[in-house]
Scaffold this motif. Structure first.
Motif, short mmCIF file in Angstrom:
data_model
loop_
_atom_site.label_atom_id
_atom_site.label_comp_id
_atom_site.label_asym_id
_atom_site.label_seq_id
_atom_site.Cartn_x
_atom_site.Cartn_y
_atom_site.Cartn_z
N GLN A 181 0.83 -1.20 0.00
CA GLN A 181 0.00 0.00 0.00
C GLN A 181 0.87 1.25 0.00
N GLY A 182 0.27 2.35 -0.44
CA GLY A 182 0.94 3.63 -0.46
C GLY A 182 0.92 4.32 0.89
N MET A 184 -0.57 7.06 1.82
CA MET A 184 -1.84 7.64 2.27
C MET A 184 -2.68 6.62 3.02
N LYS A 185 -2.69 5.39 2.54
CA LYS A 185 -3.45 4.36 3.25
C LYS A 185 -2.66 3.75 4.39
N GLY A 191 -1.28 13.59 1.29
CA GLY A 191 -1.10 13.59 -0.15
C GLY A 191 -0.92 14.99 -0.71
N ALA A 194 -5.18 18.34 -4.99
CA ALA A 194 -6.04 17.56 -5.88
C ALA A 194 -6.12 18.15 -7.29
N ASN A 198 -0.72 20.82 -9.55
CA ASN A 198 -0.23 19.48 -9.26
C ASN A 198 -0.27 18.64 -10.53
N HIS A 202 -0.40 13.38 -6.87
CA HIS A 202 -1.53 13.50 -5.95
C HIS A 202 -1.35 12.62 -4.71
N ARG A 203 -0.78 11.41 -4.89
CA ARG A 203 -0.65 10.46 -3.77
C ARG A 203 0.80 10.08 -3.48
N THR A 204 1.74 10.87 -3.93
CA THR A 204 3.15 10.57 -3.71
C THR A 204 3.56 10.92 -2.28
N PRO A 205 4.59 10.26 -1.75
CA PRO A 205 5.02 10.57 -0.38
C PRO A 205 5.75 11.89 -0.25
N PRO A 223 5.97 3.73 1.28
CA PRO A 223 5.09 2.63 0.84
C PRO A 223 5.71 1.27 1.17
#
Length: 314
Positions: A181-182, A184-185, A191, A194, A198, A202-205, A223
């Protein structure tokens, strides 16, 4: 057969000093030499349990835990009509398999087994262990630390009456595996933005550290594989005990899937809570049929206090 002592004798005879140095290769009994002994030469202790009988419980005593099967979640209502989510745990033929030797006389360990397993699916070394103890093969084995006065004879069955409604327990089991998992989860990162400004982030560390060390510090949240590790949930109240179904109802959620083996023990980290309700008879070392008081089929914990649905008066 090669012997160091024989080699020393030959060397000393060659030098003509065997008679004068005979006492030199006796083993020393100093404290330093005793500490240097191999692990298998250390003294081991095991509780001597000849018969099963009730003993008085003290706060310093530590009872054994059990292995239960998670059956799922449901709900019940307390005496005030408040809905309480609970997890049902069933004790399936839980028995004492063996007593483990320890190097401390004030500390003991007991091996507990749960369920039944076919002999053809058991390895020969483990099958020999079961036969030497006179116990049928078990589906799962765990060890629990206890005090020597809480030891039970091999083959003793532990039922749901081992627990008291209203007491606190700790449960341990592997959590549900989530896969790779990434951040965010896995770690709850916010993140990137939106929409505005950008692009594909959007969901990169984000940044993983400064340029100065030239490396990533150990333990950095990144991740990776999520779940599938042992999780312990502390201080869960036992809301209900059913001795006919051999089940206990524990408040809240328990890690693992339905059918998972769960380790259940008396809570050990207590700050302001009481382990057992006040004035209750604790079955120590466990519930013994014929010696312990007769219990009804179901015992339900009482929350106590005032009615939470009635507004407090000024």
């Amino acid at each position: 057969m090669f012997s160091y002592r024989g080699l020393v004798d030959k060397l000393l005879v060659g030098f003509g000093r065997a008679s004068s140095l005979q006492p030199c290769y006796r083993f020393s009994t100093t404290s330093l030499s005793l500490k240097a002994k191999l692990p298998h030469q250390k003294i081991r202790y095991v509780p001597d349990v000849k018969e099963l009988k009730l003993e008085p419980y003290t706060p310093e005593s530590r009872r054994t835990g059990v292995i239960a099967r998670k059956k799922g979640m449901t709900a019940m209502w307390d005496e005030w009509g408040v809905r309480v989510p609970v997890t049902v745990l069933q004790l399936d033929q839980v028995k004492v398999v063996s007593l483990i030797k320890t190097s401390n006389p004030s500390y003991a360990r007991m091996q507990i087994g749960c369920g039944v397993r076919k002999e053809k699916t058991v390895t020969k070394p483990l099958l020999g262990h079961y036969k030497s103890q006179g116990v049928e093969p078990k589906a799962k084995l765990f060890e629990f630390p206890i005090t020597p006065n809480a030891a039970l004879p091999v083959g003793t069955e532990i039922t749901a009456a081992h627990f008291v409604s209203g007491q606190l327990v700790d449960v341990t089991a592997p959590s549900l595996g989530k896969g790779f998992q990434g951040v965010m989860k896995r770690w709850g990162f916010a993140g990137g933005r939106a929409s505005h400004g950008n692009s594909l982030a959007h969901r990169t560390p984000g940044s993983t550290g400064n340029i100065n060390p030239g490396r990533v510090y150990p333990g950095k949240k990144m991740p990776g594989r999520m779940g599938g590790k042992n999780v312990t949930v502390l201080r869960l109240p036992v809301m209900k005990v059913d001795i006919a179904l051999n089940c206990i109802w524990v408040k809240g959620s328990v890690p693992g899937y339905d059918g998972q083996f769960i380790k259940v023990r008396d809570s050990i980290k207590l700050s302001r809570q009481r382990l057992f309700p006040e004035g209750v008879d604790v079955p120590f070392p466990t519930f013994i049929s014929g010696q312990s008081p007769v219990l009804p089929r179901e015992t339900v914990a009482r929350v106590g206090g005032r009615d939470p649905l009635v507004p407090a008066s000024d």
